[in-house]
Design a protein around this motif. Structure first.
Motif, short mmCIF file in Angstrom:
data_model
loop_
_atom_site.label_atom_id
_atom_site.label_comp_id
_atom_site.label_asym_id
_atom_site.label_seq_id
_atom_site.Cartn_x
_atom_site.Cartn_y
_atom_site.Cartn_z
N TYR A 22 48.51 5.17 66.99
CA TYR A 22 49.86 4.87 66.50
C TYR A 22 50.96 5.57 67.28
O TYR A 22 52.13 5.20 67.14
N GLY A 23 50.59 6.59 68.05
CA GLY A 23 51.60 7.30 68.83
C GLY A 23 51.41 7.21 70.32
O GLY A 23 52.25 7.68 71.09
N GLU A 24 50.27 6.64 70.76
CA GLU A 24 49.93 6.57 72.18
C GLU A 24 50.01 7.96 72.83
O GLU A 24 50.47 8.09 73.96
N GLU A 25 49.56 8.95 72.07
CA GLU A 25 49.58 10.33 72.54
C GLU A 25 48.23 10.68 73.15
O GLU A 25 47.20 10.70 72.47
N HIS A 26 48.22 10.95 74.47
CA HIS A 26 46.97 11.19 75.16
C HIS A 26 46.36 12.56 74.85
O HIS A 26 45.17 12.76 75.08
N ALA A 27 47.16 13.46 74.31
CA ALA A 27 46.64 14.77 73.91
C ALA A 27 46.27 14.78 72.43
O ALA A 27 46.28 15.84 71.79
N SER A 28 45.92 13.64 71.89
CA SER A 28 45.70 13.52 70.44
C SER A 28 44.58 14.43 69.94
O SER A 28 44.71 15.03 68.86
N ARG A 29 43.50 14.55 70.69
CA ARG A 29 42.39 15.38 70.22
C ARG A 29 42.76 16.86 70.21
O ARG A 29 42.40 17.60 69.29
N VAL A 86 51.48 6.84 57.29
CA VAL A 86 51.89 7.08 55.90
C VAL A 86 52.47 5.81 55.27
O VAL A 86 52.22 5.50 54.11
N ASN A 87 53.24 5.06 56.06
CA ASN A 87 53.95 3.89 55.53
C ASN A 87 53.27 2.56 55.87
O ASN A 87 53.86 1.50 55.63
N THR A 88 52.06 2.61 56.41
CA THR A 88 51.30 1.42 56.82
C THR A 88 52.21 0.40 57.54
O THR A 88 52.22 -0.78 57.21
N GLU A 89 52.96 0.90 58.50
CA GLU A 89 54.01 0.09 59.11
C GLU A 89 53.49 -1.11 59.88
O GLU A 89 54.13 -2.17 59.89
N PHE A 90 52.36 -0.98 60.56
CA PHE A 90 51.89 -2.09 61.37
C PHE A 90 51.36 -3.24 60.52
O PHE A 90 51.59 -4.41 60.83
N SER A 91 50.62 -2.92 59.47
CA SER A 91 50.16 -4.00 58.58
C SER A 91 51.35 -4.63 57.86
O SER A 91 51.39 -5.86 57.66
N GLU A 92 52.34 -3.81 57.49
CA GLU A 92 53.56 -4.35 56.88
C GLU A 92 54.26 -5.31 57.84
O GLU A 92 54.74 -6.38 57.43
N ASP A 131 44.44 -9.40 64.22
CA ASP A 131 43.77 -9.13 65.49
C ASP A 131 44.40 -9.93 66.62
O ASP A 131 44.41 -9.49 67.78
N ASP A 132 44.91 -11.13 66.31
CA ASP A 132 45.55 -11.94 67.33
C ASP A 132 46.83 -11.30 67.86
O ASP A 132 47.29 -11.62 68.95
N LEU A 133 47.42 -10.42 67.04
CA LEU A 133 48.67 -9.76 67.44
C LEU A 133 48.42 -8.42 68.12
O LEU A 133 49.37 -7.76 68.53
N GLY A 134 47.17 -8.02 68.21
CA GLY A 134 46.89 -6.72 68.80
C GLY A 134 47.35 -5.56 67.95
O GLY A 134 47.71 -4.50 68.48
N VAL A 135 47.34 -5.73 66.62
CA VAL A 135 47.75 -4.65 65.73
C VAL A 135 46.79 -3.49 65.90
O VAL A 135 45.57 -3.66 65.75
N PRO A 136 47.26 -2.29 66.23
CA PRO A 136 46.37 -1.15 66.43
C PRO A 136 45.56 -0.85 65.17
O PRO A 136 46.08 -0.86 64.05
N GLN A 137 44.28 -0.61 65.36
CA GLN A 137 43.39 -0.30 64.25
C GLN A 137 42.86 1.12 64.42
O GLN A 137 42.57 1.56 65.52
N VAL A 138 42.73 1.82 63.29
CA VAL A 138 42.21 3.18 63.29
C VAL A 138 40.92 3.23 62.49
O VAL A 138 40.93 2.89 61.30
N GLN A 139 39.85 3.62 63.15
CA GLN A 139 38.59 3.80 62.45
C GLN A 139 38.60 5.17 61.77
O GLN A 139 38.78 6.19 62.43
N LYS A 140 38.42 5.18 60.46
CA LYS A 140 38.52 6.43 59.72
C LYS A 140 37.15 6.93 59.29
O LYS A 140 36.32 6.17 58.79
N LYS A 141 36.93 8.22 59.50
CA LYS A 141 35.67 8.85 59.14
C LYS A 141 35.70 9.35 57.71
O LYS A 141 34.73 9.27 56.97
N GLY A 142 36.87 9.88 57.28
CA GLY A 142 36.98 10.37 55.92
C GLY A 142 37.81 11.62 55.84
O GLY A 142 38.37 12.11 56.82
#
Length: 337
Positions: free
Chosen positions: A159-166, A217-223, A324-335
């Motif tokens: 969601y931020g395209e931050e390469h130092a995310s880890r 927090v605001n689920t902006e992409f699905s919105e 998926d056709d729009l390329g909406v970024p998806q986040v796989q969540k572990k928990g």
């Protein structure tokens, strides 16, 4: 002076500065303004008032109760030409309850929200780590303090395209083990320590991380994806859709939606079968994104990243939308941790 009550943001006064971006280009692209419009992001009312003054009736929608409370200061002279509704633009067709002549969407966080430290959107002002546009549901603090490290890294990257995310996620988890992260400046300080000092003209190091957490927090992409589909369902033939974006991920989604809806084959998934129905549901009014000119940038520097896309609804029936056709970024969540 005593601060705002917990969970309640202060209501700004109606004379707080707010300049709607790309307003002139919007009004030019959709002229002549007429009929019933829906402003899906009421905010401080800049677009709504301009549409009303141009002759339209407007349904002003916002998930933020502060925006609706502020509107009481200026709405009365418009009488029954203005209807205010609390809700999200992902449901704009049901909120409108009737066919529309136009839909305007001004995406992301508003300057009004950024300027209120108590809302927790800005890394430039100390405040509670909140970021909830609707002021209900899980806050940014809950996400930051409970999400698994891998989940945090995935959110910040996707969601931020931050390469130092880890590296940033690891630092957040280490810091919260000592003390919960509850303020914007503490989170910003953690992120800043993970990244090189910015060069002159570069954005603040925490920009991408704050953007990512706010979007989650605001689920902006699905919105956004659902809101574009709702606009397609709600607009009359000839109705206008005007969308202003503020970062590349938003603009990419809007661009792909309009490419597909205008009959252009531009699938985000190259392995998916080609679309069998390419009948145009929209005609493109702006072939390319419109950006602010030098005069507007001098008057309103916040317009520098804004992009406007406008399209006109055709008579073709609305179709179901696959995010998926729009390329909406998806986040796989572990928990949670």
């Amino acid at each position: 002076m005593r601060g705002p009550l917990p969970g309640r943001a202060p209501i700004p006064t109606s004379d707080d500065p707010h300049i709607p971006v790309l307003l002139g280009p919007i009004l030019s692209a959709v002229a002549p303004v007429h009929g019933l419009w829906l402003d899906g992001t009421l905010g401080a009312g800049g677009y709504t008032r301009a549409l009303l003054d141009a002759g339209a009736s407007v349904i002003g929608v916002d998930r933020d109760p502060v925006a609706l409370a502020m509107a009481a200061d200026w709405a009365a002279p418009y009488g029954d030409r203005l209807r205010l509704v609390r809700g999200t633009f992902s449901h704009l067709d049901s909120l409108a309850g009737q066919a529309l002549d136009g839909v305007a969407l001004d995406l992301g966080v508003s300057s009004m929200q950024l300027d209120q430290a108590g809302r927790g959107f800005s890394f430039m002002r100390d405040g509670p780590l909140d970021m909830r546009m609707s002021q209900d549901g899980p806050s940014a603090a809950e996400l930051v303090n409970t999400a698994d490290e891998t989940d945090l890294a995935n959110v910040i990257y996707a969601y931020g395209e931050e390469h130092a995310s880890r590296r940033i996620a690891h630092a957040i988890v280490a810091a919260r083990a000592i003390e919960p992260i509850t303020t914007t400046l503490r989170l910003a300080e953690i992120v800043v320590r993970c990244l090189p000092r910015p060069k002159p003209g570069q954005s603040h190091p925490a920009t991408r991380t704050f953007q990512a957490i706010r979007i989650a927090v605001n689920t902006e992409f699905s919105e956004l994806a659902e809101g574009l589909a709702a606009a397609e369902r709600a607009l009359k033939p000839g109705g206008m859709l005007a969308v202003v974006t503020f970062h590349s991920l938003e603009d990419r989604i809007v661009k792909r939606f309009l490419q597909l809806a205008s009959g252009h084959e531009a699938n985000a998934n190259r392995y998916a079968p080609a679309k069998t129905d390419t009948t145009a549901r929209f005609d493109l009014v702006t072939r390319r994104a419109v950006t602010a000119d030098a005069e507007e940038l001098a008057r309103n520097p916040r317009a520098r990243s804004a992009k406007l896309r406008v399209a006109r609804r055709t008579e073709a029936p609305a179709l179901p939308l696959d995010p998926d056709d729009l390329g909406v970024p998806q986040v796989q969540k572990k928990g949670r941790r």
